[in-house]
Design a protein around this motif. Structure first.
Motif, PDB file in Angstrom:
ATOM      1  N   TYR A  61      -1.870   9.462  10.521  1.00 27.81           N
ATOM      2  CA  TYR A  61      -2.914   8.659  11.161  1.00 27.81           C
ATOM      3  C   TYR A  61      -3.838   9.592  11.928  1.00 27.81           C
ATOM      4  CZ  TYR A  61      -0.413   9.085  15.627  1.00 27.81           C
ATOM      5  OH  TYR A  61       0.193   9.569  16.753  1.00 27.81           O
ATOM      6  N   THR A  62      -4.964   9.057  12.350  1.00 28.95           N
ATOM      7  CA  THR A  62      -5.932   9.804  13.151  1.00 28.95           C
ATOM      8  C   THR A  62      -5.970   9.197  14.536  1.00 28.95           C
ATOM      9  OG1 THR A  62      -7.216  10.224  11.153  1.00 28.95           O
ATOM     10  CG2 THR A  62      -8.316  10.612  13.253  1.00 28.95           C
ATOM     11  N   ASP A  63      -5.799  10.034  15.575  1.00 34.27           N
ATOM     12  CA  ASP A  63      -5.782   9.509  16.941  1.00 34.27           C
ATOM     13  C   ASP A  63      -7.199   9.235  17.439  1.00 34.27           C
ATOM     14  OD1 ASP A  63      -6.841  11.970  17.738  1.00 34.27           O
ATOM     15  OD2 ASP A  63      -5.004  12.661  18.697  1.00 34.27           O
ATOM     16  N   ARG A  64      -7.315   8.778  18.681  1.00 31.30           N
ATOM     17  CA  ARG A  64      -8.607   8.394  19.253  1.00 31.30           C
ATOM     18  C   ARG A  64      -9.582   9.554  19.347  1.00 31.30           C
ATOM     19  NH1 ARG A  64      -5.704   4.999  23.918  1.00 31.30           N
ATOM     20  NH2 ARG A  64      -5.283   3.140  22.693  1.00 31.30           N
ATOM     21  N   ASP A  65      -9.055  10.762  19.442  1.00 31.14           N
ATOM     22  CA  ASP A  65      -9.899  11.953  19.543  1.00 31.14           C
ATOM     23  C   ASP A  65     -10.257  12.537  18.182  1.00 31.14           C
ATOM     24  OD1 ASP A  65      -9.740  11.739  22.325  1.00 31.14           O
ATOM     25  OD2 ASP A  65      -7.898  12.950  22.377  1.00 31.14           O
ATOM     26  N   GLY A  66      -9.819  11.891  17.113  1.00 32.09           N
ATOM     27  CA  GLY A  66     -10.127  12.357  15.771  1.00 32.09           C
ATOM     28  C   GLY A  66      -9.143  13.380  15.227  1.00 32.09           C
ATOM     29  N   ASN A  67      -8.051  13.640  15.948  1.00 33.27           N
ATOM     30  CA  ASN A  67      -7.032  14.592  15.481  1.00 33.27           C
ATOM     31  C   ASN A  67      -6.090  13.925  14.498  1.00 33.27           C
ATOM     32  OD1 ASN A  67      -7.945  16.637  17.299  1.00 33.27           O
ATOM     33  ND2 ASN A  67      -6.863  15.563  18.946  1.00 33.27           N
ATOM     34  N   LYS A  68      -5.718  14.673  13.451  1.00 28.31           N
ATOM     35  CA  LYS A  68      -4.762  14.148  12.470  1.00 28.31           C
ATOM     36  C   LYS A  68      -3.356  14.308  13.027  1.00 28.31           C
ATOM     37  CE  LYS A  68      -7.629  14.885   8.444  1.00 28.31           C
ATOM     38  NZ  LYS A  68      -7.795  13.566   7.900  1.00 28.31           N
ATOM     39  N   ARG A  69      -2.601  13.231  12.984  1.00 24.26           N
ATOM     40  CA  ARG A  69      -1.235  13.193  13.496  1.00 24.26           C
ATOM     41  C   ARG A  69      -0.338  12.541  12.450  1.00 24.26           C
ATOM     42  NH1 ARG A  69      -0.977  15.662  18.573  1.00 24.26           N
ATOM     43  NH2 ARG A  69      -2.918  15.287  19.641  1.00 24.26           N
ATOM     44  N   SER A  70       0.951  12.548  12.728  1.00 20.49           N
ATOM     45  CA  SER A  70       1.878  11.822  11.862  1.00 20.49           C
ATOM     46  C   SER A  70       2.925  11.145  12.726  1.00 20.49           C
ATOM     47  CB  SER A  70       2.542  12.750  10.845  1.00 20.49           C
ATOM     48  OG  SER A  70       3.334  13.714  11.499  1.00 20.49           O
ATOM     49  N   ALA A  71       3.364   9.984  12.283  1.00 13.91           N
ATOM     50  CA  ALA A  71       4.396   9.218  12.971  1.00 13.91           C
ATOM     51  C   ALA A  71       5.611   9.154  12.056  1.00 13.91           C
ATOM     52  CB  ALA A  71       3.898   7.817  13.279  1.00 13.91           C
ATOM     53  N   THR A  72       6.766   9.488  12.608  1.00 15.17           N
ATOM     54  CA  THR A  72       8.018   9.392  11.871  1.00 15.17           C
ATOM     55  C   THR A  72       8.739   8.147  12.345  1.00 15.17           C
ATOM     56  OG1 THR A  72       8.144  11.800  11.731  1.00 15.17           O
ATOM     57  CG2 THR A  72      10.162  10.583  11.310  1.00 15.17           C
ATOM     58  N   GLU A  73       9.106   7.282  11.407  1.00 16.74           N
ATOM     59  CA  GLU A  73       9.745   6.022  11.754  1.00 16.74           C
ATOM     60  C   GLU A  73      10.697   5.603  10.643  1.00 16.74           C
ATOM     61  OE1 GLU A  73       6.137   3.916  12.406  1.00 16.74           O
ATOM     62  OE2 GLU A  73       5.739   3.608  10.292  1.00 16.74           O
ATOM     63  N   VAL A  74      11.574   4.694  10.969  1.00 11.88           N
ATOM     64  CA  VAL A  74      12.488   4.126   9.987  1.00 11.88           C
ATOM     65  C   VAL A  74      12.020   2.713   9.688  1.00 11.88           C
ATOM     66  CG1 VAL A  74      14.854   3.348   9.572  1.00 11.88           C
ATOM     67  CG2 VAL A  74      14.444   5.544  10.692  1.00 11.88           C
ATOM     68  N   VAL A  75      11.796   2.419   8.424  1.00 12.83           N
ATOM     69  CA  VAL A  75      11.458   1.063   7.991  1.00 12.83           C
ATOM     70  C   VAL A  75      12.779   0.367   7.680  1.00 12.83           C
ATOM     71  CG1 VAL A  75      10.233  -0.347   6.306  1.00 12.83           C
ATOM     72  CG2 VAL A  75       9.245   1.826   7.068  1.00 12.83           C
ATOM     73  N   ALA A  76      13.105  -0.640   8.477  1.00 15.61           N
ATOM     74  CA  ALA A  76      14.402  -1.308   8.393  1.00 15.61           C
ATOM     75  C   ALA A  76      14.474  -2.244   7.199  1.00 15.61           C
ATOM     76  CB  ALA A  76      14.675  -2.081   9.676  1.00 15.61           C
ATOM     77  N   GLU A  77      15.580  -2.167   6.480  1.00 13.72           N
ATOM     78  CA  GLU A  77      15.873  -3.114   5.415  1.00 13.72           C
ATOM     79  C   GLU A  77      16.854  -4.173   5.920  1.00 13.72           C
ATOM     80  OE1 GLU A  77      17.245  -0.597   2.273  1.00 13.72           O
ATOM     81  OE2 GLU A  77      15.293   0.363   2.056  1.00 13.72           O
ATOM     82  N   ASN A  78      17.854  -3.739   6.679  1.00  8.98           N
ATOM     83  CA  ASN A  78      18.836  -4.637   7.298  1.00  8.98           C
ATOM     84  C   ASN A  78      19.134  -4.135   8.693  1.00  8.98           C
ATOM     85  OD1 ASN A  78      19.669  -6.555   5.117  1.00  8.98           O
ATOM     86  ND2 ASN A  78      20.163  -4.620   4.101  1.00  8.98           N
ATOM     87  N   ILE A  79      19.366  -5.067   9.593  1.00  9.74           N
ATOM     88  CA  ILE A  79      19.741  -4.725  10.958  1.00  9.74           C
ATOM     89  C   ILE A  79      20.928  -5.602  11.334  1.00  9.74           C
ATOM     90  CG2 ILE A  79      18.996  -4.668  13.371  1.00  9.74           C
ATOM     91  CD1 ILE A  79      16.133  -4.249  12.299  1.00  9.74           C
ATOM     92  N   TYR A  80      21.938  -4.962  11.908  1.00 11.00           N
ATOM     93  CA  TYR A  80      23.167  -5.651  12.281  1.00 11.00           C
ATOM     94  C   TYR A  80      23.441  -5.432  13.763  1.00 11.00           C
ATOM     95  CZ  TYR A  80      23.725  -5.117   7.238  1.00 11.00           C
ATOM     96  OH  TYR A  80      23.513  -5.122   5.891  1.00 11.00           O
ATOM     97  N   PHE A  81      24.199  -6.352  14.367  1.00 11.57           N
ATOM     98  CA  PHE A  81      24.652  -6.135  15.733  1.00 11.57           C
ATOM     99  C   PHE A  81      25.704  -5.027  15.705  1.00 11.57           C
ATOM    100  CE2 PHE A  81      22.327  -9.364  17.597  1.00 11.57           C
ATOM    101  CZ  PHE A  81      22.483 -10.577  16.940  1.00 11.57           C
TER     102      PHE A  81
END
Length: 153
Positions: free
Chosen positions: A83-103
């Motif tokens: 993604y591009t931040d507010r200042d125009g710098n290229k950044r990246s976000a690392t995240e987990v896209v959940a398929e299942n979530i358990y207690f």
């Protein structure tokens, strides 16, 4: 290729539920996942803070039943999103896209409620868990009448 991740950790804040412009539910939250080893200098265990993104029914499930401090088991895939931040710098976000979530705990462990564990993120529990049923008094075992001694497989 294989992209599968399993994490277990505690929510560091309440989940943030939103909807896309087209009305699709999306919930974002972070969990603290303890490392298996201690820091040599401090002697303390360190934790990694992982961002989790849940969509549709799983998003609604998390928003309804999970709060800060609850233990969650997340099954999903790792995603690195540029993604591009507010200042125009290229950044990246690392995240987990959940398929299942358990207690990962029972609600009793957290705040005195009455949940059983292991509900899938696909839908909210419709009935109390059979694990929460009271234990009957007296003999808890019954003899099987139709036992022929053969294994069922």
């Amino acid at each position: 290729m294989l992209n599968k991740i399993f994490l277990m950790g505690r929510l560091v804040a309440d989940p943030e539920a939103k909807q896309t412009p087209s009305g699709v539910p999306v919930t974002t939250f972070r969990i603290a996942v303890d490392r298996d080893f201690k820091n040599k200098q401090t002697g303390e265990k360190e934790a990694d803070f992982v961002t989790i993104v849940a969509w549709r029914g799983t998003a609604e499930f998390v928003a309804k039943y999970f709060t800060k401090g609850r233990m969650a088991v997340v099954e999903g895939r790792l995603q690195i999103r540029p993604y591009t931040d507010r200042d125009g710098n290229k950044r990246s976000a690392t995240e987990v896209v959940a398929e299942n979530i358990y207690f990962g705990d029972s609600k009793r462990d957290g705040d005195g409620g009455n949940y059983g564990g292991g509900f899938s993120g696909a839908s909210a529990p419709a009935q109390p868990s059979p694990y929460d049923a009271p234990v009957p008094a007296g003999d808890q075992f019954t003899e099987l009448d139709d036992d022929d001694g053969e294994l069922p497989f």
